[in-house]
Design a protein around this motif. Structure first.
Motif, PDB file in Angstrom:
ATOM      1  N   ASP A   1       1.468  10.517   5.926  1.00  0.00           N
ATOM      2  CA  ASP A   1       2.710  11.179   6.336  1.00  0.00           C
ATOM      3  C   ASP A   1       3.915  10.306   5.994  1.00  0.00           C
ATOM      4  O   ASP A   1       4.955  10.801   5.536  1.00  0.00           O
ATOM      5  CB  ASP A   1       2.674  11.471   7.834  1.00  0.00           C
ATOM      6  CG  ASP A   1       1.648  12.536   8.194  1.00  0.00           C
ATOM      7  OD1 ASP A   1       1.261  13.301   7.284  1.00  0.00           O
ATOM      8  OD2 ASP A   1       1.241  12.589   9.370  1.00  0.00           O
ATOM      9  N   GLU A   2       3.782   9.013   6.234  1.00  0.00           N
ATOM     10  CA  GLU A   2       4.899   8.110   5.955  1.00  0.00           C
ATOM     11  C   GLU A   2       5.236   8.093   4.460  1.00  0.00           C
ATOM     12  O   GLU A   2       6.408   8.080   4.076  1.00  0.00           O
ATOM     13  CB  GLU A   2       4.555   6.699   6.433  1.00  0.00           C
ATOM     14  CG  GLU A   2       4.552   6.543   7.948  1.00  0.00           C
ATOM     15  CD  GLU A   2       4.194   5.128   8.366  1.00  0.00           C
ATOM     16  OE1 GLU A   2       4.056   4.263   7.462  1.00  0.00           O
ATOM     17  OE2 GLU A   2       4.055   4.883   9.578  1.00  0.00           O
ATOM     18  N   THR A   3       4.218   8.085   3.610  1.00  0.00           N
ATOM     19  CA  THR A   3       4.488   8.064   2.170  1.00  0.00           C
ATOM     20  C   THR A   3       5.112   9.372   1.706  1.00  0.00           C
ATOM     21  O   THR A   3       5.950   9.387   0.789  1.00  0.00           O
ATOM     22  CB  THR A   3       3.206   7.791   1.382  1.00  0.00           C
ATOM     23  OG1 THR A   3       2.211   8.762   1.725  1.00  0.00           O
ATOM     24  CG2 THR A   3       2.679   6.402   1.682  1.00  0.00           C
TER      25      THR A   3
ATOM     26  N   ALA B   1      -8.145   7.993   1.326  1.00  0.00           N
ATOM     27  CA  ALA B   1      -8.186   8.523   2.687  1.00  0.00           C
ATOM     28  C   ALA B   1      -9.626   8.626   3.181  1.00  0.00           C
ATOM     29  O   ALA B   1      -9.929   8.352   4.351  1.00  0.00           O
ATOM     30  CB  ALA B   1      -7.498   9.878   2.738  1.00  0.00           C
ATOM     31  N   VAL B   2     -10.540   9.025   2.272  1.00  0.00           N
ATOM     32  CA  VAL B   2     -11.959   9.173   2.645  1.00  0.00           C
ATOM     33  C   VAL B   2     -12.571   7.818   2.986  1.00  0.00           C
ATOM     34  O   VAL B   2     -13.347   7.678   3.942  1.00  0.00           O
ATOM     35  CB  VAL B   2     -12.741   9.853   1.497  1.00  0.00           C
ATOM     36  CG1 VAL B   2     -14.254   9.786   1.762  1.00  0.00           C
ATOM     37  CG2 VAL B   2     -12.303  11.298   1.346  1.00  0.00           C
ATOM     38  N   THR B   3     -12.224   6.799   2.222  1.00  0.00           N
ATOM     39  CA  THR B   3     -12.788   5.463   2.466  1.00  0.00           C
ATOM     40  C   THR B   3     -12.181   4.789   3.681  1.00  0.00           C
ATOM     41  O   THR B   3     -12.655   3.737   4.113  1.00  0.00           O
ATOM     42  CB  THR B   3     -12.550   4.568   1.246  1.00  0.00           C
ATOM     43  OG1 THR B   3     -11.147   4.465   1.000  1.00  0.00           O
ATOM     44  CG2 THR B   3     -13.254   5.124   0.024  1.00  0.00           C
ATOM     45  N   GLY B   4     -11.124   5.388   4.218  1.00  0.00           N
ATOM     46  CA  GLY B   4     -10.503   4.814   5.405  1.00  0.00           C
ATOM     47  C   GLY B   4      -9.453   3.769   5.117  1.00  0.00           C
ATOM     48  O   GLY B   4      -8.888   3.162   6.038  1.00  0.00           O
ATOM     49  N   ASP B   5      -9.160   3.543   3.827  1.00  0.00           N
ATOM     50  CA  ASP B   5      -8.105   2.575   3.495  1.00  0.00           C
ATOM     51  C   ASP B   5      -6.724   3.098   3.864  1.00  0.00           C
ATOM     52  O   ASP B   5      -5.787   2.319   4.064  1.00  0.00           O
ATOM     53  CB  ASP B   5      -8.149   2.260   1.996  1.00  0.00           C
ATOM     54  CG  ASP B   5      -9.371   1.446   1.626  1.00  0.00           C
ATOM     55  OD1 ASP B   5      -9.726   0.555   2.421  1.00  0.00           O
ATOM     56  OD2 ASP B   5      -9.954   1.712   0.566  1.00  0.00           O
TER      57      ASP B   5
ATOM     58  N   LEU C   1       0.830  -1.195   0.000  1.00  0.00           N
ATOM     59  CA  LEU C   1       0.000   0.000   0.000  1.00  0.00           C
ATOM     60  C   LEU C   1       0.870   1.253   0.000  1.00  0.00           C
ATOM     61  O   LEU C   1       0.595   2.213  -0.737  1.00  0.00           O
ATOM     62  CB  LEU C   1      -0.926  -0.003   1.231  1.00  0.00           C
ATOM     63  CG  LEU C   1      -1.771   1.266   1.435  1.00  0.00           C
ATOM     64  CD1 LEU C   1      -2.652   1.537   0.216  1.00  0.00           C
ATOM     65  CD2 LEU C   1      -2.597   1.152   2.709  1.00  0.00           C
ATOM     66  N   ALA C   2       1.944   1.262   0.819  1.00  0.00           N
ATOM     67  CA  ALA C   2       2.825   2.431   0.895  1.00  0.00           C
ATOM     68  C   ALA C   2       3.475   2.701  -0.458  1.00  0.00           C
ATOM     69  O   ALA C   2       3.542   3.850  -0.924  1.00  0.00           O
ATOM     70  CB  ALA C   2       3.890   2.216   1.968  1.00  0.00           C
TER      71      ALA C   2
END
Length: 723
Positions: A637-639, A626-630, A606-607
């Motif tokens: 921030d990490e990416t 981000a909206v879907t919570g995935d 994912l990252a």
């Protein structure tokens, strides 16, 4: 006799010059007589635009009521001394070798006395006349002359008398035949108290004879001498058979000594030096101390297989001014060179250590250095080591290390250096292209490294006729013949590879065993596993299109045979995305990485999927995730940090710096280096896109501006790591 085979020796005295020449290795030496004179006056005179030399110069100058140019002693010259010297010597050579086809293979000049300015002029003059030349002192010439005679004339000591306007002088050659080679040390004595320069003009020949006999008895006392050589104008009459020597001749011949008289000893000695330079096998086996010849053999202590070996940089008995050499080594966990000096005069071996700081960060046995050695003007040994890179695998870092060694001071109390220094196999054209990888190897060392580090990329026809022919051109006809026999007999590839690796000195027995074990394990792999391993290796080396083809084939095999776990499928999709990123297809790469994430649900996938979206400017899709919570805020921030670190890492990588430096060359008008950079870049991209084609003899080896293995960013994932 070809004109290029003439060896010339010229003795440049302060008052007169002599020339000797030989037409080949075994021909007799001849001496030039110009206008009936062997001792040619060192005079020049320009008359009517033409330069005259020797007695002609003196005669014409007197006719015109002026003075000639004294070539070796005048300080105020009408032209640079080097130019006058070269003109003088050319005229002598033309007189000795008349004819349009007369030429010079080697020119040796010797001198009576010379300061730095005169030595420089002689060197310049000799270099203009003949590229192969030397400038050496009379002492070394006398030794070359003495040792070029039959052995009975030098199996004990040798003495040389000179008698001229400076008076009587003596040089004693102390010869120690108990060593091999024979060690020669020279000592000089001024005997002008017996006969000074003025004695040449005295009519009392009996008194001269008595004084010379006394001088002979003095220097002979307590010495065993095989031969005496007499030279100089004072002995000229004796050489012509009209001798004033009676008592002195008896003293010279006492003890059955041999006596020779002549005026061309030094010129002939210089000619012998030239013959030995052109034909080294003719060189007498002696080690002269205190002359321009080196008495040390300089070598690197290295490993060749399981044994220690000496890699010679400078052989003994070379002219110090010309002594120099180089050799290539490979570092195996070592950061130090051991330089040894073996004294051929029986003085043992001295060892010196050269530290190599800040070595390139590479795997063991991939740092190849070219080591050069030469002597400095003050007699110190200068060592220079430079990183030459390791073929297509690792370009040169451009680093070099230099050190001046005082050979009179030995490094003592040193522990044995860590690691090993290996003698490198011969390197250079032709190159051998390894199929699929698109890489070229230019030495057997590089081929060993490729097999060791890329076992899954080794083709079944590794030792094809082209590869065997390449081995022959590398001087390994024996190994080529053995592998050819194994191929004909149907020996499996693993046995051929083991025979090849064992026949070279690059890998040790443990490493060869590990390669053999890996090949045995490879035989047990399923077609699917072999396909994945080969694709991973292709991706690793930037052959992206070929890797994508095999990854696609692996996915098809998984679907058809239902082999492979979800994680294995995800890894294949991940690696396909890496290949597509190398090919700058971010959309397709994002699609593959998305499928990898959906297949395995791994956080890492994912990252990396988010990173590809950011690189491709697809921020809207990131917001939807981000909206879907995935994707959590922490993951975002990490990416962001990953992307910044990747950009920073790339900007500092050799690949980026190489591109930046290469493109900067574009602003240099007419830069041929820029053309080479562009050509290298195109070839590298051709390999990445699968556009390379088999080479006839291998591409000319040039440092690739882009090192595919050094590129930063996502790397192909594999379920196992070899070695």
């Amino acid at each position: 006799m070809a004109s290029s085979e003439y060896m010339i020796g010229v003795d440049l005295g302060q008052e007169s010059v002599q020339l000797a020449y030989a037409a080949g290795e075994d021909s007799e030496l001849s001496s030039l007589e110009l206008d009936g004179q062997g001792l040619i006056p060192a005079l020049m005179y320009r008359s009517g635009g033409e330069w005259l030399i020797g007695s002609n110069a003196l005669t014409r100058a007197r006719e015109e009521g002026t003075e000639p140019v004294r070539l070796m002693t005048d300080e105020d010259l009408p032209e640079p001394r080097a130019g006058l010297l070269s003109m003088f010597i050319r005229k002598l050579i033309a007189a000795a070798l008349p004819g349009e086809d007369a030429g010079v293979r080697y020119l040796a000049l010797t001198y009576e006395e010379a300061d730095d300015e005169l030595l420089k002029s002689m060197e310049e003059a000799a270099s203009v006349i003949c590229p192969d030349h030397c400038v050496i002192g009379r002492l070394l010439c006398s030794e070359f002359y003495a040792f070029s005679q039959r052995m009975e004339l030098w199996n004990r000591d040798v003495g040389i008398f000179q008698y001229d306007r400076k008076g009587l002088r003596y040089t004693h050659l102390d010869i120690s035949t108990g060593h091999h080679p024979a060690v020669v040390s020279a000592g000089s004595s001024d005997l002008s108290s017996f006969l000074d320069g003025a004695s040449l003009d005295l009519d009392d020949l009996d008194a001269r004879d008595e004084k010379f006999a006394s001088a002979v008895r003095k220097i002979s006392e307590g010495r065993t001498i095989s031969s005496f050589y007499l030279t100089g104008p004072g002995f000229d009459d004796a050489g012509q058979g009209v001798s004033w020597m009676k008592k002195s001749l008896a003293a010279l011949c006492a003890g059955r000594r041999h006596v020779f008289v002549g005026q061309n000893l030094f010129a002939r000695g210089a000619c012998y030096a030239g013959i030995c330079s052109v034909y080294p096998e003719r060189k007498p086996d002696f080690a002269p101390l205190g002359t321009e010849l080196t008495i040390h053999q300089i070598y690197l202590a290295v490993q060749e297989g399981k044994r220690e070996a000496a890699l010679v940089l400078i052989p003994a008995q070379m002219l110090r001014s010309q002594a120099g050499g180089s050799a290539s080594v490979i570092l195996d966990g070592a950061d130090e060179l051991t330089i040894c000096a073996a004294d051929t005069a029986g003085g043992g071996i001295r060892s010196f250590f050269m530290k190599l700081d800040s070595l390139p960060d590479r795997p063991d046995k991939t740092v190849r250095l070219n080591v050069e050695a030469a002597f400095t003007g003050d007699g110190r040994l200068h060592i220079r080591a430079s990183d030459t890179g390791f073929g297509d695998f690792f370009p040169s870092s451009g680093r070099c290390w230099e050190e001046d060694i005082d050979m009179s001071v030995q490094d003592t109390g040193r522990a044995k250096p860590e690691g090993r220094v290996l003698a490198a196999a011969p390197y250079g054209q032709p190159g051998l292209e390894i199929s699929l990888s698109g890489k070229h190897v230019f030495s057997t060392d590089e081929l060993c490294w490729f097999i060791y580090d890329n076992i899954y990329m080794v083709p079944e026809d590794m030792f094809s006729p082209a590869a065997l022919g390449w081995l022959e051109k590398k001087g390994r006809a024996d190994l080529s013949a053995r592998l050819k026999d194994m191929t004909r007999s149907g020996a499996p590839l693993k046995e051929q590879i083991r025979a090849f690796l064992a026949g070279t000195a690059y890998l040790d027995s443990r490493q060869i065993s590990s390669v053999y074990s890996a090949l045995e394990q490879l035989e047990e792999h399923s077609p699917l596993e072999r396909t994945k391993l080969k694709a991973d290796s292709l991706c690793r080396y930037g052959s992206c299109l070929e890797a994508l083809r095999l990854y696609h084939h692996a996915l098809c095999l998984m679907e058809k045979t239902e082999d492979g776990s979800r994680q294995e499928r995800a890894l294949v999709l991940h690696n396909m995305a890496v290949c597509l990123m190398y090919l700058h297809d971010t959309d397709s790469a994002a699609d593959c990485m998305y499928r990898a994430w959906k297949t395995d649900k791994g956080r890492r996938f994912l990252a990396e999927y988010l990173c590809i979206l950011r690189i491709g400017g697809r921020d809207e899709e990131i917001r939807k995730l981000a909206v879907t919570g995935d994707v959590s805020p922490q993951m975002l921030d990490e990416t962001s940090v990953m992307c910044r670190n990747a950009a920073r890492s790339y900007s500092q990588s050799e690949r980026y710096l190489g591109l930046k430096a290469g493109l900067a060359l574009k602003n240099v008008p007419g830069s041929p280096v820029y053309s080479e950079f562009v050509e290298g870049y195109i070839k590298a991209q051709g390999r990445r896109y699968g556009l390379y084609s088999p080479s006839k003899d291998g591409d000319p080896h040039k440092q690739e501006a882009i090192n595919e293995r050094q590129g930063k960013g996502p790397s192909p994932s594999t379920g196992e790591k070899y070695l």
